[in-house]
Design an enzyme around this catalytic site. Structure first.
Site, PDB file in Angstrom:
ATOM      1  N   ASP A   8       0.857  -1.191   0.000  1.00 61.46           N
ATOM      2  CA  ASP A   8       0.000   0.000   0.000  1.00 61.46           C
ATOM      3  C   ASP A   8       0.890   1.238   0.000  1.00 61.46           C
ATOM      4  O   ASP A   8       1.668   1.458   0.935  1.00 61.46           O
ATOM      5  CB  ASP A   8      -0.896  -0.020   1.242  1.00 61.46           C
ATOM      6  CG  ASP A   8      -1.914   1.116   1.274  1.00 61.46           C
ATOM      7  OD1 ASP A   8      -1.920   1.932   0.331  1.00 61.46           O
ATOM      8  OD2 ASP A   8      -2.688   1.189   2.238  1.00 61.46           O
ATOM      9  N   ASP A 104      -3.345   2.346  -5.756  1.00 63.01           N
ATOM     10  CA  ASP A 104      -2.204   2.396  -4.840  1.00 63.01           C
ATOM     11  C   ASP A 104      -1.971   1.131  -4.025  1.00 63.01           C
ATOM     12  O   ASP A 104      -1.062   1.083  -3.198  1.00 63.01           O
ATOM     13  CB  ASP A 104      -2.354   3.581  -3.892  1.00 63.01           C
ATOM     14  CG  ASP A 104      -3.663   3.549  -3.107  1.00 63.01           C
ATOM     15  OD1 ASP A 104      -4.617   2.898  -3.568  1.00 63.01           O
ATOM     16  OD2 ASP A 104      -3.728   4.176  -2.041  1.00 63.01           O
ATOM     17  N   GLU A 105      -2.780   0.099  -4.223  1.00 64.84           N
ATOM     18  CA  GLU A 105      -2.653  -1.112  -3.420  1.00 64.84           C
ATOM     19  C   GLU A 105      -2.621  -2.350  -4.307  1.00 64.84           C
ATOM     20  O   GLU A 105      -3.265  -2.387  -5.356  1.00 64.84           O
ATOM     21  CB  GLU A 105      -3.821  -1.241  -2.435  1.00 64.84           C
ATOM     22  CG  GLU A 105      -3.992  -0.061  -1.495  1.00 64.84           C
ATOM     23  CD  GLU A 105      -5.185  -0.247  -0.567  1.00 64.84           C
ATOM     24  OE1 GLU A 105      -5.322  -1.330   0.021  1.00 64.84           O
ATOM     25  OE2 GLU A 105      -5.993   0.705  -0.452  1.00 64.84           O
TER      26      GLU A 105
END
Length: 397
Positions: A8, A104-105
């Site tokens: 993350d 973003d993960e």
């Protein structure tokens, strides 16, 4: 037993801005909506701003009262998408079982990789953190566990720039005391419902009867309960054969209330181009189009209709206006609109389209290539030059 990582990026939007703009080093930075518009809120902030007390969701005015030196930047979504794809390429060096969760993960199953590299999941996680810091200029937090849900919980537990291990023989000890809303799948509405029956933590949730959970949340709740009790069944998907999304949509809140058909068409034109771009990028054509309108009094109007599959923005707009004309009387002011494409097909599987659709789709692909090379604002409809929207602020689903 599997070894799954969840990576993350810390403060993704703000981190990307700071990493790509050297003049921002050492400054409190926030990615925001426009302060003159309804969307003038904090979307993301860097660690310096966070330590100063700036919070996501605050109005820009509130944030500046807390941190007067805060640098407020408009979001650059095309830049974030590009960085996200580059991150995926790094993850793919360790496994082809890479499953994104937003920009973003990512989950990464390194069960086989660790045997080849003679490295533990923790060592791979630390290596990834070091590489990303060096190659991208920002940090990630990584959770390492035996299942997806606990790997994600791990990445949330320590931020920024940390590796957290949640081993199978210790997962209850590490996580069962955490608040219920720590887990994906429990939003504010459900959290409030469980709070009314004095269930506040993950452990208390896991102690509930499975049929009771089914009555509240259906089969999704049962799967969540099984996962939190230690099930390892849900796999990380292969990056190259990812299950396609169920829908692709974009929405926006208008700068001012709108009412006329021409005004609504301008906003939907903008949204149709955004949806078209994402359909083309994913290799999809959509058969079902849905339009949602929200009035200035927060009343919602929504209708869907199915057509021949398409990804062309002109065709999406034509369908959207046909839908609006069929159910909206243009008798009240609107403040938000959303366009959603669903019932998706891979383009190579879509049935033969009409000559008109083919022509429009060729144009859509041409526009896509131009915007990829020169930026998202390089080409757009002349009718949008004085639109009712802020082109930098909209939402995706």
């Amino acid at each position: 037993m599997r070894t799954i990582l969840h990576s993350d990026v810390n403060n993704f939007f703000a981190s990307v801005e700071c990493a790509t703009r050297p003049e921002l080093v050492g400054k409190a930075v926030a990615v925001t909506g426009n302060p003159e518009k309804r969307t003038g809120i904090i979307l993301a902030k860097n660690e310096i701003a966070k330590k100063a007390g700036v919070k996501t969701g605050q109005t820009i005015y509130e944030a500046l009262q807390i941190c007067p030196e805060l640098v407020c930047l408009a979001p650059h979504y095309s830049k974030y998408e590009e960085i996200s794809k580059r991150l995926h390429q790094v993850y793919l060096e360790y496994s082809d079982l890479v499953e994104p969760l937003g920009l973003d993960e990512c989950w990464i199953d390194v069960t086989s990789t660790q045997k080849i590299l003679y490295k533990s999941g923790e060592q791979i996680a630390n290596e990834l953190r070091a590489r990303i810091k060096k190659e991208f200029g920002f940090t990630v937090s990584v959770g390492v566990s035996f299942s997806k849900i606990f790997a994600k919980l791990g990445s949330d537990l320590k931020k920024p720039d940390a590796t957290t291990i949640i081993a199978k023989d210790k997962f209850k000890e590490i996580t069962y005391h955490l608040p219920l809303d720590s887990i994906v799948g429990i939003g504010k509405r459900l959290e409030k419902k469980f709070r009314l029956i004095n269930v506040h933590t993950i452990g208390e949730f896991c102690a509930l009867d499975k049929e009771f959970i089914r009555s509240l949340m259906g089969i999704t709740g049962v799967r969540l309960l099984d996962n939190l009790r230690g099930s390892e069944e849900e796999p990380v998907q292969n990056y190259f054969t990812l299950t396609p999304p169920k829908s692709i949509g974009n929405g926006t809140t208008t700068i001012k209330d709108i009412k006329s058909r021409a005004e609504i068409e301008k906003v939907l034109s903008f949204l149709a181009e955004k949806v078209s771009k994402r359909l083309i990028s994913g290799g999809f054509a959509a058969k079902t189009i849905s339009v949602t309108l929200k009035s200035s009094t927060l009343e919602k109007f929504r209708k869907s209709q199915t057509f021949n599959p398409t990804f062309a923005s002109d065709v999406l707009l034509s369908h959207a206006m046909e839908i609006v004309d069929s159910f909206f009387a243009y008798n009240c002011s609107l403040r938000a609109l959303r366009l959603r494409a669903s019932n998706l097909e891979r383009v190579d599987k879509a049935r033969q389209l009409s000559f008109f659709d083919q022509k429009e789709e060729k144009k859509a692909i041409g526009i896509q290539k131009i915007t990829q090379k020169y930026g998202s604002d390089a080409i757009y409809r002349a009718s949008e030059a004085e639109s009712f929207i802020n082109r930098k602020n909209h939402t995706e689903e």
